[in-house]
Scaffold this active site. Structure first.
Site, PDB file in Angstrom:
ATOM      1  N   HIS A  51     -33.396  17.147  22.018  1.00 28.11           N
ATOM      2  CA  HIS A  51     -34.073  15.866  22.285  1.00 28.11           C
ATOM      3  C   HIS A  51     -33.096  14.677  22.266  1.00 28.11           C
ATOM      4  O   HIS A  51     -33.430  13.589  22.721  1.00 28.11           O
ATOM      5  CB  HIS A  51     -35.179  15.656  21.243  1.00 28.11           C
ATOM      6  CG  HIS A  51     -36.274  14.737  21.676  1.00 28.11           C
ATOM      7  ND1 HIS A  51     -36.114  13.760  22.633  1.00 28.11           N
ATOM      8  CD2 HIS A  51     -37.564  14.628  21.251  1.00 28.11           C
ATOM      9  CE1 HIS A  51     -37.253  13.105  22.786  1.00 28.11           C
ATOM     10  NE2 HIS A  51     -38.148  13.610  21.961  1.00 28.11           N
ATOM     11  N   ASP A  63     -44.489  26.123  38.878  1.00 33.97           N
ATOM     12  CA  ASP A  63     -44.735  27.461  39.445  1.00 33.97           C
ATOM     13  C   ASP A  63     -43.406  28.032  39.928  1.00 33.97           C
ATOM     14  O   ASP A  63     -42.796  27.515  40.859  1.00 33.97           O
ATOM     15  CB  ASP A  63     -45.731  27.326  40.609  1.00 33.97           C
ATOM     16  CG  ASP A  63     -46.050  28.654  41.271  1.00 33.97           C
ATOM     17  OD1 ASP A  63     -45.387  29.667  40.953  1.00 33.97           O
ATOM     18  OD2 ASP A  63     -46.947  28.667  42.133  1.00 33.97           O
TER      19      ASP A  63
END
Length: 457
Positions: free
Chosen positions: A182, A400
């Site tokens: 992060h 996807d």
């Protein structure tokens, strides 16, 4: 000429507030098969990029964990396709294949070199776990061994990969657990990377939107931080904080519309614009969590959100800016005021805090931090807080890789504390929103029973 360097010395000591006690039970279900590393598909050479004021506070957070699970077969073929796609996407997002480092002045930076290991890819099997079981999980207990780097601090990116991906073969599908450092990227950059990787795996020859890698264009103050890790940074003493539970609440379009309509039933008194979906939902969660905690009327409660500043800074940065370009924005009131007043009161507090955080406020916050750097622990969000991360704007269900949309997208157990909330696009699409909440166990039990909160429309 380089700008002057400001300096600060901080000892980082953080422990996880969520117990790892359930880990042994799950251990037997997940078996690690192999660990390898993936580098960009072409030679890039030596690259160095200074971490900036927006990045540095997150060095003391844990790696950001995401889990996506898909219904599909042919596991080995899928893993090879993911690795092939990763080699291509890393040619642009090469910082994720690097390490944290420091320059000669002790200023943190991302370093990449062709001889570095690259991204860690772990292959595993969990043939007892099915998609249905993961989809029904409303905590994070069964995710622990499907996502790498539980309890690992971002500061450890000095000697660990900045991205680790675990691909696990399930009974009837595949789980992808990702741990991102992060300190080098926020949610917007995370999902830009994930969607770009998916594009390549689905047949694109190149990334449609390249990452904007010049962090110092937004801020170039050089801040020296002397940070040191605690002796045993992973898996701290779980008994330090309250016993937490997590729960996923799914709000349908009808429920979201009802919340927004209720909050907007009386317009703001100062004739400002109507409350947005986010502001309405933020008030709804803040109000009902405050009731569930049974605070005294005079107790303060803080609402915190991590706001994207790409369009707020001057000059604005592109959406493709790669890094952290977020600020924590706070507002506070007394619990009694929040509960006694109509919804517009709490929603106005959120709205005003967001609108006040303009380019001038951002500049002032950065200067103040640079003058006296403070590395926040991930749970420093404020007293009796509700802190909102992630965003339903992220198109997580469009990720996807060529075998369909995910059956579920969730956060791991890292960076959770009492009051931490993650928002996701709902699986049913449209305006539906999934709300993940971590709370002290007793308060969460009350929240689950609060029909006004759950709103089963």
């Amino acid at each position: 000429m380089q700008p002057p360097t400001t300096s600060s010395s901080v000892y980082v000591s953080i422990s996880s507030s969520i117990s790892d006690s359930g880990k042994k039970e799950e251990m037997s279900k997940v078996k690690i098969i192999s660990t390898s590393h993936v580098k960009p598909g072409k030679m890039i050479g030596r690259k160095e990029c200074q971490l900036v004021t927006f990045d540095l506070p997150y060095l003391a957070f844990h790696y950001n964990q995401k889990l996506l699970f898909y219904k599909c077969g042919e596991f080995e073929e899928k893993v090879e396709k993911l690795k092939d796609g990763l080699r291509v996407v890393l040619e642009e997002f090469y910082q994720l294949a690097g390490k944290l480092g420091k320059d000669e002045d002790g200023v943190f930076r991302v370093e990449y070199d062709d001889d570095m290991d690259g991204v860690e890819v772990v292959e595993a099997t969990a043939m007892e776990i099915g998609i249905e079981e993961l989809a029904a999980e409303d905590g994070t207990a069964s995710f622990k061994d499907l996502i790498p780097y539980n309890g690992v601090l971002n500061l450890e990116g000095l000697h660990r990969p900045l991205l680790s991906v675990q691909v696990t073969k399930l009974k009837d599908g595949v789980a992808m657990g990702c741990a991102f450092n992060h300190a080098i990227l926020d949610g917007t950059s995370t999902w830009h990377f994930m969607s770009s990787w998916a594009q390549i795996c689905s047949g694109s020859n190149s990334v449609s939107v390249s990452p904007f890698l010049e962090r110092t264009k937004v801020r170039n103050t050089r801040v020296k931080l002397d940070l040191s890790l605690p002796p045993n940074p992973v898996n701290g003493d779980a008994n330090q904080g309250p016993q937490l539970r997590e729960k996923l609440f799914r709000f349908s379009e009808a429920a979201i519309d009802k919340i927004k309509s209720k909050v907007n039933s009386t317009p703001p008194s100062d004739s400002s614009k109507p409350f947005s979906t986010f502001q309405s939902l933020a008030y709804h969660v803040w109000h009902h969590v405050t009731l569930a905690r049974e605070l005294k009327p005079q107790d303060y409660t803080v609402f915190t959100l991590f706001a994207d500043c790409r369009k707020r800074v001057d000059p604005p940065m592109p959406e493709s800016y790669f890094g952290n370009l977020i600020h924590a924005i706070f507002t506070v009131t007394a619990a009694g005021l929040l509960s006694a007043n109509p919804p517009q009161f709490g929603a106005s507090l959120v709205q005003k805090a967001i609108e006040a955080h303009n380019a001038k406020a951002i500049e002032e916050r950065n200067k103040e931090w640079e003058a006296a750097p403070k590395i926040f622990e991930y749970k420093d969000a404020g007293v009796n807080c509700v802190a909102v991360g992630s965003s339903p704007r992220f198109k997580v269900y469009d990720v996807d890789f060529g075998w369909g949309k995910p059956e579920g997208v969730r956060s791991g157990s890292n960076n959770r504390f009492d009051g931490m909330v993650y928002l996701y696009q709902g699986k049913s699409g449209g305006r539906s929103i999934d709300v993940e909440i971590a709370l002290e166990a007793g308060a969460l039990e009350k929240l689950e029973k609060d029909k006004e909160f759950v709103l089963e429309v």
